[in-house]
Write a protein that holds these residues in place. Structure first.
Motif, PDB file in Angstrom:
ATOM      1  N   GLN A 102       2.936  10.319  -7.565  1.00 59.07           N
ATOM      2  CA  GLN A 102       3.524  10.579  -8.874  1.00 59.07           C
ATOM      3  C   GLN A 102       2.447  10.919  -9.891  1.00 59.07           C
ATOM      4  O   GLN A 102       2.616  11.803 -10.734  1.00 59.07           O
ATOM      5  CB  GLN A 102       4.337   9.361  -9.316  1.00 59.07           C
ATOM      6  N   ARG A 103       1.316  10.206  -9.809  1.00 57.32           N
ATOM      7  CA  ARG A 103       0.191  10.494 -10.703  1.00 57.32           C
ATOM      8  C   ARG A 103      -0.340  11.892 -10.467  1.00 57.32           C
ATOM      9  O   ARG A 103      -0.640  12.634 -11.410  1.00 57.32           O
ATOM     10  CB  ARG A 103      -0.908   9.456 -10.489  1.00 57.32           C
ATOM     11  N   TYR A 104      -0.454  12.270  -9.195  1.00 54.25           N
ATOM     12  CA  TYR A 104      -0.954  13.601  -8.857  1.00 54.25           C
ATOM     13  C   TYR A 104      -0.026  14.684  -9.424  1.00 54.25           C
ATOM     14  O   TYR A 104      -0.486  15.673 -10.007  1.00 54.25           O
ATOM     15  CB  TYR A 104      -1.065  13.740  -7.340  1.00 54.25           C
ATOM     16  N   SER A 105       1.283  14.479  -9.265  1.00 52.78           N
ATOM     17  CA  SER A 105       2.251  15.449  -9.783  1.00 52.78           C
ATOM     18  C   SER A 105       2.139  15.582 -11.300  1.00 52.78           C
ATOM     19  O   SER A 105       2.257  16.672 -11.852  1.00 52.78           O
ATOM     20  CB  SER A 105       3.674  15.027  -9.395  1.00 52.78           C
ATOM     21  N   PRO A 129       5.445  12.808   3.532  1.00 53.44           N
ATOM     22  CA  PRO A 129       6.799  12.379   3.149  1.00 53.44           C
ATOM     23  C   PRO A 129       6.799  11.638   1.822  1.00 53.44           C
ATOM     24  O   PRO A 129       7.853  11.408   1.234  1.00 53.44           O
ATOM     25  CB  PRO A 129       7.204  11.457   4.303  1.00 53.44           C
ATOM     26  N   TRP A 130       5.587  11.278   1.337  1.00 50.92           N
ATOM     27  CA  TRP A 130       5.478  10.554   0.067  1.00 50.92           C
ATOM     28  C   TRP A 130       5.346  11.495  -1.123  1.00 50.92           C
ATOM     29  O   TRP A 130       5.388  11.054  -2.274  1.00 50.92           O
ATOM     30  CB  TRP A 130       4.280   9.603   0.108  1.00 50.92           C
ATOM     31  N   ASN A 131       5.183  12.789  -0.848  1.00 48.57           N
ATOM     32  CA  ASN A 131       5.144  13.788  -1.908  1.00 48.57           C
ATOM     33  C   ASN A 131       6.552  14.340  -2.098  1.00 48.57           C
ATOM     34  O   ASN A 131       7.175  14.786  -1.127  1.00 48.57           O
ATOM     35  CB  ASN A 131       4.168  14.909  -1.544  1.00 48.57           C
ATOM     36  N   VAL A 161       3.068   5.951  -3.202  1.00 49.95           N
ATOM     37  CA  VAL A 161       4.112   6.638  -3.973  1.00 49.95           C
ATOM     38  C   VAL A 161       3.638   6.852  -5.412  1.00 49.95           C
ATOM     39  O   VAL A 161       3.765   7.937  -5.982  1.00 49.95           O
ATOM     40  CB  VAL A 161       5.422   5.825  -3.958  1.00 49.95           C
ATOM     41  N   LYS A 162       3.056   5.808  -6.008  1.00 57.21           N
ATOM     42  CA  LYS A 162       2.561   5.909  -7.381  1.00 57.21           C
ATOM     43  C   LYS A 162       1.443   6.938  -7.487  1.00 57.21           C
ATOM     44  O   LYS A 162       1.345   7.666  -8.473  1.00 57.21           O
ATOM     45  CB  LYS A 162       2.062   4.545  -7.861  1.00 57.21           C
ATOM     46  N   GLU A 214       0.829  -1.211   0.000  1.00 50.94           N
ATOM     47  CA  GLU A 214       0.000   0.000   0.000  1.00 50.94           C
ATOM     48  C   GLU A 214       0.862   1.259   0.000  1.00 50.94           C
ATOM     49  O   GLU A 214       0.500   2.274  -0.606  1.00 50.94           O
ATOM     50  CB  GLU A 214      -0.920  -0.011   1.217  1.00 50.94           C
ATOM     51  N   GLN A 215       2.013   1.202   0.676  1.00 51.75           N
ATOM     52  CA  GLN A 215       2.931   2.348   0.672  1.00 51.75           C
ATOM     53  C   GLN A 215       3.484   2.587  -0.729  1.00 51.75           C
ATOM     54  O   GLN A 215       3.651   3.729  -1.164  1.00 51.75           O
ATOM     55  CB  GLN A 215       4.060   2.103   1.674  1.00 51.75           C
TER      56      GLN A 215
END
Length: 234
Positions: free
Chosen positions: A66-69, A185-187, A62-63, A57-58
């Motif tokens: 990345q999709r949001y960015s 921290p994942w962004n 992360v993915k 899930e972590q």
């Protein structure tokens, strides 16, 4: 080889500049905006329970970041295109902006160790805000997660995210780097800005070695960070 590849790429790039209407018609700003809202909602829900996420899930989190960015980048590009089409930016201003970008490409080429081009603006902006050398931020990112290329970005001791913060440390020093109202921290932007904030809080301005030592309590780590940072082009 690079020259042969660069020519068709630049030709395609110039075609886009000459045909903004054709390209803009292929995109849909309302759809991108709705997609951004939906992904942001998913991120908010996942971040709220990130301490209980499994490694799988972590990795998905992360993915999702990345999709949001990627969505945000596409939305900003389309808004720029619409601004041009609506006459808010002249053709000469557009050409100058892209010309300046092309001229600056050489500044992000690193002769010894490679810095991903997409991350350098974030290092520089975070460094300027907190008074930290951007190359040190890049070095830490490289050493901690190989520029976010490790599978789960969760260490054996519990450090998490792009810049490998312990959860308690991130809770204390985490900041919203991209202005989306979330601190994670994942962004990638949040993580890099938070690292800069942490180094600044540990007196980076007056004692770089001691500030980096606080990031990881080992002299070999400090040496590794400084040596790696020194290999990056200014």
């Amino acid at each position: 080889m690079r020259k042969r590849l660069l020519i068709p790429v630049l030709c395609s790039f110039l075609f886009v500049l000459q045909n903004p209407i054709a390209k803009a018609e292929e995109l849909d700003l309302p759809t991108l905006q709705n997609e951004q809202k939906e992904v942001k909602k998913q991120l908010k829900e996942a971040i709220a329970k990130q301490d209980d996420l499994s490694k799988k899930e972590q990795k998905e989190l992360v993915k999702l970041n990345q999709r949001y960015s990627s969505i945000v980048a596409k939305r900003k590009a389309l808004e720029k295109a619409e601004s041009f089409l609506n006459g808010e930016e002249t053709k000469e201003e557009t050409k100058k902006r892209f010309s300046d970008t092309i001229q600056n490409w050489s500044k992000v080429v690193v002769p010894f160790r490679s810095v991903p081009v997409e991350y350098k603006p974030i290092y520089v902006a975070a460094g300027e805000r907190y008074g930290v050398d951007w190359k040190v931020l890049a070095a830490i990112h490289s050493i901690e997660t190989s520029f976010s290329n490790i599978s789960t970005m969760v260490s054996s001791v519990g450090a998490i995210g792009h810049m490998q913060f312990m959860p308690a440390t991130f809770k204390a020093y985490g900041v919203d780097g991209n202005g989306d109202g979330q601190i994670s921290p994942w962004n990638i932007e949040d993580a890099i800005y938070s690292a800069a904030n942490y180094l600044a809080a540990n007196n980076f301005k007056n004692d770089q070695r001691k500030a980096i030592w606080h990031y990881n309590h080992a002299d070999w780590y400090v040496n590794d960070v400084l040596e790696t940072a020194a290999s990056f082009i200014k």
